[in-house]
Design a protein around this motif. Structure first.
Motif, PDB file in Angstrom:
ATOM      1  N   ALA A 242      -0.170   6.858  -6.491  1.00 49.77           N
ATOM      2  CA  ALA A 242      -1.582   7.319  -6.710  1.00 49.77           C
ATOM      3  C   ALA A 242      -1.689   8.644  -6.397  1.00 49.77           C
ATOM      4  N   SER A 243      -1.114   9.117  -5.235  1.00 48.59           N
ATOM      5  CA  SER A 243      -1.311  10.420  -4.554  1.00 48.59           C
ATOM      6  C   SER A 243      -0.272  11.570  -4.714  1.00 48.59           C
ATOM      7  N   PHE A 244       0.988  11.104  -5.350  1.00 46.71           N
ATOM      8  CA  PHE A 244       2.027  11.934  -5.558  1.00 46.71           C
ATOM      9  C   PHE A 244       2.642  11.967  -6.813  1.00 46.71           C
ATOM     10  N   PHE A 245       3.165  10.797  -7.276  1.00 47.14           N
ATOM     11  CA  PHE A 245       3.835  10.758  -8.522  1.00 47.14           C
ATOM     12  C   PHE A 245       3.151  10.896  -9.739  1.00 47.14           C
ATOM     13  N   ILE A 246       2.151  10.123  -9.815  1.00 47.72           N
ATOM     14  CA  ILE A 246       1.283  10.223 -11.033  1.00 47.72           C
ATOM     15  C   ILE A 246       0.693  11.698 -11.117  1.00 47.72           C
ATOM     16  N   PRO A 247      -0.080  12.124 -10.067  1.00 46.87           N
ATOM     17  CA  PRO A 247      -0.602  13.479 -10.434  1.00 46.87           C
ATOM     18  C   PRO A 247       0.670  14.517 -10.621  1.00 46.87           C
ATOM     19  N   LEU A 248       1.721  14.646  -9.913  1.00 44.51           N
ATOM     20  CA  LEU A 248       2.727  15.356 -10.347  1.00 44.51           C
ATOM     21  C   LEU A 248       3.208  15.192 -11.912  1.00 44.51           C
ATOM     22  N   PHE A 249       3.642  14.224 -12.362  1.00 42.28           N
ATOM     23  CA  PHE A 249       3.959  13.860 -13.543  1.00 42.28           C
ATOM     24  C   PHE A 249       2.660  14.754 -14.486  1.00 42.28           C
ATOM     25  N   VAL A 250       1.617  14.437 -14.281  1.00 42.68           N
ATOM     26  CA  VAL A 250       0.346  15.121 -15.119  1.00 42.68           C
ATOM     27  C   VAL A 250       0.703  16.706 -14.950  1.00 42.68           C
ATOM     28  N   MET A 251       0.980  16.953 -13.753  1.00 42.81           N
ATOM     29  CA  MET A 251       1.054  18.814 -13.613  1.00 42.81           C
ATOM     30  C   MET A 251       2.203  19.336 -14.351  1.00 42.81           C
ATOM     31  N   ILE A 252       3.481  18.307 -14.284  1.00 46.22           N
ATOM     32  CA  ILE A 252       4.591  18.874 -15.137  1.00 46.22           C
ATOM     33  C   ILE A 252       4.381  18.942 -16.391  1.00 46.22           C
ATOM     34  N   VAL A 253       3.864  17.843 -17.278  1.00 50.19           N
ATOM     35  CA  VAL A 253       3.436  17.911 -18.345  1.00 50.19           C
ATOM     36  C   VAL A 253       2.522  18.974 -18.958  1.00 50.19           C
ATOM     37  N   MET A 254       1.334  19.430 -18.165  1.00 51.12           N
ATOM     38  CA  MET A 254       0.564  20.637 -18.271  1.00 51.12           C
ATOM     39  C   MET A 254       1.288  21.748 -18.395  1.00 51.12           C
TER      40      MET A 254
ATOM     41  N   PRO B 209       9.821  15.499   0.751  1.00 49.47           N
ATOM     42  CA  PRO B 209      10.629  14.503   1.827  1.00 49.47           C
ATOM     43  C   PRO B 209       9.674  13.505   2.820  1.00 49.47           C
ATOM     44  N   PHE B 210       8.558  13.891   2.751  1.00 46.92           N
ATOM     45  CA  PHE B 210       7.585  12.991   3.394  1.00 46.92           C
ATOM     46  C   PHE B 210       7.470  11.610   2.411  1.00 46.92           C
ATOM     47  N   PHE B 211       7.166  11.827   1.037  1.00 44.89           N
ATOM     48  CA  PHE B 211       7.342  10.491   0.556  1.00 44.89           C
ATOM     49  C   PHE B 211       8.486   9.891   0.271  1.00 44.89           C
ATOM     50  N   ALA B 212       9.362  10.632   0.264  1.00 48.93           N
ATOM     51  CA  ALA B 212      10.968  10.033   0.156  1.00 48.93           C
ATOM     52  C   ALA B 212      11.199   9.084   1.545  1.00 48.93           C
ATOM     53  N   ILE B 213      10.726   9.483   2.539  1.00 43.27           N
ATOM     54  CA  ILE B 213      10.803   8.554   3.802  1.00 43.27           C
ATOM     55  C   ILE B 213       9.762   7.382   3.695  1.00 43.27           C
ATOM     56  N   ILE B 214       8.718   7.350   3.305  1.00 44.50           N
ATOM     57  CA  ILE B 214       7.806   6.703   2.963  1.00 44.50           C
ATOM     58  C   ILE B 214       8.147   5.366   2.196  1.00 44.50           C
ATOM     59  N   LEU B 215       8.654   5.802   0.926  1.00 44.78           N
ATOM     60  CA  LEU B 215       9.358   5.044   0.269  1.00 44.78           C
ATOM     61  C   LEU B 215      10.495   4.118   0.538  1.00 44.78           C
TER      62      LEU B 215
ATOM     63  N   TYR C 259       0.825  -1.194  -0.039  1.00 49.34           N
ATOM     64  CA  TYR C 259      -0.008  -0.100   0.106  1.00 49.34           C
ATOM     65  C   TYR C 259       0.688   1.097  -0.031  1.00 49.34           C
ATOM     66  N   MET C 260       1.730   1.279   0.600  1.00 49.47           N
ATOM     67  CA  MET C 260       2.848   2.359   0.593  1.00 49.47           C
ATOM     68  C   MET C 260       3.397   2.781  -0.653  1.00 49.47           C
ATOM     69  N   HIS C 261       3.582   1.585  -1.679  1.00 45.12           N
ATOM     70  CA  HIS C 261       4.107   1.907  -3.079  1.00 45.12           C
ATOM     71  C   HIS C 261       2.756   2.520  -3.882  1.00 45.12           C
ATOM     72  N   PHE C 262       1.695   1.990  -3.417  1.00 43.41           N
ATOM     73  CA  PHE C 262       0.397   2.550  -4.166  1.00 43.41           C
ATOM     74  C   PHE C 262       0.141   3.566  -3.959  1.00 43.41           C
ATOM     75  N   VAL C 263      -0.141   4.194  -2.704  1.00 45.56           N
ATOM     76  CA  VAL C 263      -0.308   5.378  -2.242  1.00 45.56           C
ATOM     77  C   VAL C 263       0.682   6.477  -2.826  1.00 45.56           C
TER      78      VAL C 263
END
Length: 343
Positions: A174-186, A230-236, A167-171
């Protein structure tokens, strides 16, 4: 998001907070207050001023609602953890509720920013067909999708996963890297298209406003990534190695950086967005006028009371004089009668 895996769950009810714990809890309380005040001002301005009721600001209001939920639901529990040195002292059901709500609010925040980037992309890359493409109904449907997406991501925490780190990989994705990729492209496409069209078109006020709004949201996203990265770095790191340990002071700083992102949004709007600056100024003027009216009415009533008391005291004074004069006249008449009888 939530760092429940990095928080100890102890049944010992003895609490001995030191100066650092108390200071962290007080700072957290101030952060809650500032977050509520700032995001509430954004919502009040949107409600009072018609010029802010545009499709783009629908997503801003949704973002403010997510930040208000963070301040109401997520931050108070973290303030309590500061006092108990990151030891959970409440029930397991309440901890599960906090975990899910923290994930829901964080995911809703970044997904609202993603929706704003999509909206700004449609407005700047094709400004002539934008009113027909992004209608109010479609904007509301996008906002509903954002909150449904965040609810699903948060609810999946209660599902059974193959491993604890799944679930840590999933969240994280789903909650950070995919939306961040979309925002960078936009925003990359927005920058390229805007640079091309600036040379072709004359600078109209509406187009400049769209470009400036895109820059404002881009700065907001940059600060959001700075606060959440930094928070997601610690989670990963913990997902790959569950023996990974983080010092308590460092974890507190990173967690407060995450919550600070909810407080920065209204500050960015008031500093970089001209529409919100005007709305905040008008709101301050309305508050001042109402305060002045209240003060003037209070002073008028006090003056009326003072005048009535003065009039009453004056009337009492004259009535006393009349009584004294009446007594003197009666004494003179008595004296005259006595003299007449003596004569």
């Amino acid at each position: 998001m939530n760092s429940s895996t990095l928080i100890s769950n102890q049944s010992d009810t003895s609490i001995h907070p030191d100066t650092e714990n108390i200071l962290a809890a007080l700072l957290g309380g101030l952060l809650v207050i500032f977050t509520l005040i700032g995001n509430s001002l954004v919502c009040i301005s949107f409600y009072l001023f018609k010029e802010l009721r545009t499709v783009c600001h629908y997503f801003v209001i949704s973002l403010s609602a997510a930040d208000i939920l963070v301040a109401i639901v997520a931050m108070p529990f973290w303030c309590a953890l500061q006092v108990t040195s990151n030891r959970w002292m409440f029930s397991k059901e309440l901890r599960t509720f906090w975990n899910c709500m923290d994930i829901l609010c964080g995911t809703a925040s970044i997904m609202n920013l993603t929706a704003v980037s999509v909206d700004r992309h449609a407005a700047i890359t094709d400004p002539f067909s934008y009113p027909n493409v992004m209608t109010s109904v479609r904007a509301i449907l996008m906002i509903l999708f954002v909150w449904l997406y965040a609810t699903v991501v948060s609810g999946l925490r209660l599902a059974s996963w193959p491993t604890r780190s799944s679930y840590m990989h999933f969240v994280s994705c789903a909650s950070f890297f995919i939306p961040l990729f979309v925002m960078i492209v936009m925003y990359t496409r927005i920058y390229l298209v805007a640079r091309q069209q600036v040379h072709r078109l004359r600078k109209g006020h509406s187009y400049e406003r769209d470009v400036k709004a895109a820059k404002t949201i881009a700065i907001l996203i940059g600060l959001f990534v700075l606060c959440w990265g930094p928070f997601f770095a610690i989670i990963l790191c913990y997902a790959y190695d569950q023996s990974f340990a983080v010092p308590r002071s460092l974890l507190n700083i990173i967690k407060w950086m995450e919550y600070t992102s909810s407080c920065l949004n209204p500050i960015i709007y008031s500093c970089l967005n001209r529409s919100y600056r005007k709305a905040f100024r008008k709101l301050c003027q309305l508050c001042r006028k109402r305060r002045d009216r209240t003060g003037s009415s209070a002073s008028t009533s006090s003056r009326y009371k003072l005048g009535s008391s003065f009039t009453g005291s004056t009337m009492d004074y004259h009535s006393d004089l009349d009584r004294k004069r009446g007594r003197n006249n009666s004494l003179i008449r008595d004296c005259v009668r006595v003299n007449d009888s003596q004569i």
